[in-house]
Scaffold this motif. Structure first.
Motif, PDB file in Angstrom:
ATOM      1  N   ARG A 188       0.830  -1.214   0.000  1.00 61.86           N
ATOM      2  CA  ARG A 188       0.000   0.000   0.000  1.00 61.86           C
ATOM      3  C   ARG A 188       0.861   1.259   0.000  1.00 61.86           C
ATOM      4  O   ARG A 188       0.571   2.231  -0.692  1.00 61.86           O
ATOM      5  N   LYS A 189       1.937   1.215   0.769  1.00 60.09           N
ATOM      6  CA  LYS A 189       2.825   2.379   0.826  1.00 60.09           C
ATOM      7  C   LYS A 189       3.551   2.581  -0.496  1.00 60.09           C
ATOM      8  O   LYS A 189       3.729   3.728  -0.956  1.00 60.09           O
ATOM      9  N   SER A 190       3.964   1.484  -1.143  1.00 59.73           N
ATOM     10  CA  SER A 190       4.735   1.613  -2.381  1.00 59.73           C
ATOM     11  C   SER A 190       3.917   2.241  -3.503  1.00 59.73           C
ATOM     12  O   SER A 190       4.466   2.946  -4.350  1.00 59.73           O
ATOM     13  N   VAL A 191       2.620   1.966  -3.543  1.00 57.76           N
ATOM     14  CA  VAL A 191       1.794   2.540  -4.616  1.00 57.76           C
ATOM     15  C   VAL A 191       1.414   3.986  -4.322  1.00 57.76           C
ATOM     16  O   VAL A 191       0.888   4.678  -5.201  1.00 57.76           O
ATOM     17  N   ARG A 192       1.677   4.461  -3.115  1.00 58.07           N
ATOM     18  CA  ARG A 192       1.369   5.855  -2.763  1.00 58.07           C
ATOM     19  C   ARG A 192       2.603   6.744  -2.728  1.00 58.07           C
ATOM     20  O   ARG A 192       2.514   7.904  -2.354  1.00 58.07           O
ATOM     21  N   LEU A 193       3.753   6.175  -3.084  1.00 57.47           N
ATOM     22  CA  LEU A 193       4.992   6.956  -3.026  1.00 57.47           C
ATOM     23  C   LEU A 193       4.979   8.078  -4.063  1.00 57.47           C
ATOM     24  O   LEU A 193       4.526   7.899  -5.192  1.00 57.47           O
ATOM     25  N   SER A 194       5.501   9.211  -3.659  1.00 59.17           N
ATOM     26  CA  SER A 194       5.633  10.328  -4.590  1.00 59.17           C
ATOM     27  C   SER A 194       6.838  10.095  -5.506  1.00 59.17           C
ATOM     28  O   SER A 194       7.643   9.187  -5.286  1.00 59.17           O
ATOM     29  N   VAL A 203      13.221  -0.269  -6.574  1.00 61.76           N
ATOM     30  CA  VAL A 203      12.332  -1.425  -6.662  1.00 61.76           C
ATOM     31  C   VAL A 203      12.934  -2.622  -5.913  1.00 61.76           C
ATOM     32  O   VAL A 203      12.219  -3.371  -5.236  1.00 61.76           O
ATOM     33  N   GLY A 204      14.249  -2.776  -6.005  1.00 63.83           N
ATOM     34  CA  GLY A 204      14.901  -3.876  -5.304  1.00 63.83           C
ATOM     35  C   GLY A 204      14.741  -3.796  -3.803  1.00 63.83           C
ATOM     36  O   GLY A 204      14.506  -4.806  -3.128  1.00 63.83           O
ATOM     37  N   GLU A 205      14.845  -2.591  -3.241  1.00 64.87           N
ATOM     38  CA  GLU A 205      14.675  -2.429  -1.801  1.00 64.87           C
ATOM     39  C   GLU A 205      13.247  -2.758  -1.374  1.00 64.87           C
ATOM     40  O   GLU A 205      13.026  -3.413  -0.344  1.00 64.87           O
TER      41      GLU A 205
END
Length: 382
Positions: A188-194, A203-205
């Motif tokens: 959820r957090k990754s799709v909301r990143l600015s 992406v690897g992290e």
């Protein structure tokens, strides 16, 4: 005609949607775990229906039970998200560990009752073994005494089995809940990143957080109770061994103290290699993602071989670090696997030299206690 064709397409599309809706609304069988009574839960009898069905024919997805609400990813992720939002409002700053504790802490702590029961039953076995060997050595002992000791061993073994299986079932379950909540929250957090934040988090992290780090949290729950259980077991083992062999036990425990600096050195070495391996893995995933994103340009200029060599070089570094890690882990496992044997040899040697009367009623219970110490050695030092 065109109108008939379009009408048929629309009807076909509506039928497909209707069929899809039927599949979506099709409920899976409810798990009997939620309605099982106490006896069925401690004996896992609630699993008998699906085991019997699997014996008759291969299982398919329609046979599998629906997860209880407490185990569903959406439910546990929402619980953790709520606790994390409360931590963000904390004036002292958010704490990830505290958010995890507030979400799963009470349930995880209650599992310690089963671990304590297993530990107590575990140490009853060597003492009963001592009693039954003493009974066999004493020809004048009454038969009823031997029957009581045998019945006691039967009860203790079954009780320990119940406790240890309940413990592992519950810690595996809560570990899966923690992993599911972390993976969902990270996604959820990754799709909301600015855009600016995406430059800092590769992406690897993100993939490593979802796969490796979340899995580590799940694995840690399995033996986290050993933080209090291991010292307790060592103290009880020391007391019982002192009762059996007297001060001779100090020879074995002296060796245990001797290997502590070796353990610290090996732990630091393994930690350094683990960091190197994770860094190499992050670099490989980052390079792979960049190549896939620019695959058209790479194919246009025929750069496949050069980029393949670049990724191969990064992968070779990762494998070299992994190889060193595995060799070190193998040595560490071997070293601490033989340590309890060395402790037993030192203890029995000291006992024979000081007392000179090593009987079966002393040797076999002591060996059972040393076997308990072997697992503790592997947990603490490996």
């Amino acid at each position: 005609s065109e109108s008939d064709s379009s009408t048929d397409d629309v009807e076909e599309g509506l039928l497909e949607k209707e069929e899809y809706a039927k599949v979506e609304t099709l409920e899976k069988p409810k798990t009997p775990f939620t309605s099982a009574n106490f006896l069925k839960r401690i004996t896992f009898a609630w699993m008998s229906p699906i085991l019997a069905l699997g014996y008759k024919r291969p299982l398919n997805d329609k046979d599998l039970w629906d997860l209880p609400q407490a185990d569903q990813a959406s439910f546990v992720a929402e619980k953790f998200e709520t606790m994390w939002q409360r931590q963000l409002e904390n004036p002292k700053g958010p704490s990830f560990v505290r958010a995890l504790w507030n979400t799963f802490g009470w349930e995880f702590s209650s599992i310690g009752v089963f671990k304590l029961g297993n530990d107590i039953a575990q140490f009853c076995t060597p003492m009963l073994l001592n009693q039954i060997i003493s009974f066999l050595e004493d020809s004048s002992a009454p038969l009823w005494k031997g029957l009581i000791i045998t019945a006691g061993m039967f009860i203790v073994q079954n009780t320990q089995t119940m406790f240890v299986n309940q413990y592992f079932f519950r810690v595996f379950r809560i570990g899966q809940q923690i992993r599911s909540s972390l993976v969902s929250v990270i996604y959820r957090k990754s799709v909301r990143l600015s855009s600016a934040a995406r430059q800092k988090a590769t992406v690897g992290e993100i993939v490593n957080h979802q796969s490796i780090d979340a899995q580590r949290f799940q694995n840690s729950t399995t033996f986290l109770h050993m933080l209090w259980s291991a010292p307790l077991q060592i103290i009880i083992s020391f007391v019982l061994l002192w009762k059996l062999v007297g001060p001779s036990v100090l020879a074995g425990f002296g060796y245990m103290i001797f290997v502590i600096p070796i353990n610290l050195f090996l732990a630091r070495k393994q930690g350094g290699l683990q960091k190197q391996m994770l860094s190499a893995k992050d670099a490989r995933i980052k390079e792979t993602s960049e190549i896939l994103n620019g695959v058209r340009v790479m194919k246009f200029f025929a750069w496949e071989d050069s980029f393949l060599g670049k990724i191969g070089g990064t992968r070779e570094k990762e494998l070299a670090t992994l190889k060193r890690t595995m060799y070190l882990r193998a040595f560490t496992t071997f070293f601490f696997s033989v340590s309890p044997t060395i402790v037993a040899v030192l203890t029995f040697t000291a006992f024979v030299l000081t007392s000179g009367n090593l009987t079966a009623s002393i040797a076999f219970p002591a060996l059972a206690l040393f076997n308990i110490l072997q697992f503790l050695f592997l947990f603490i030092f490996v």
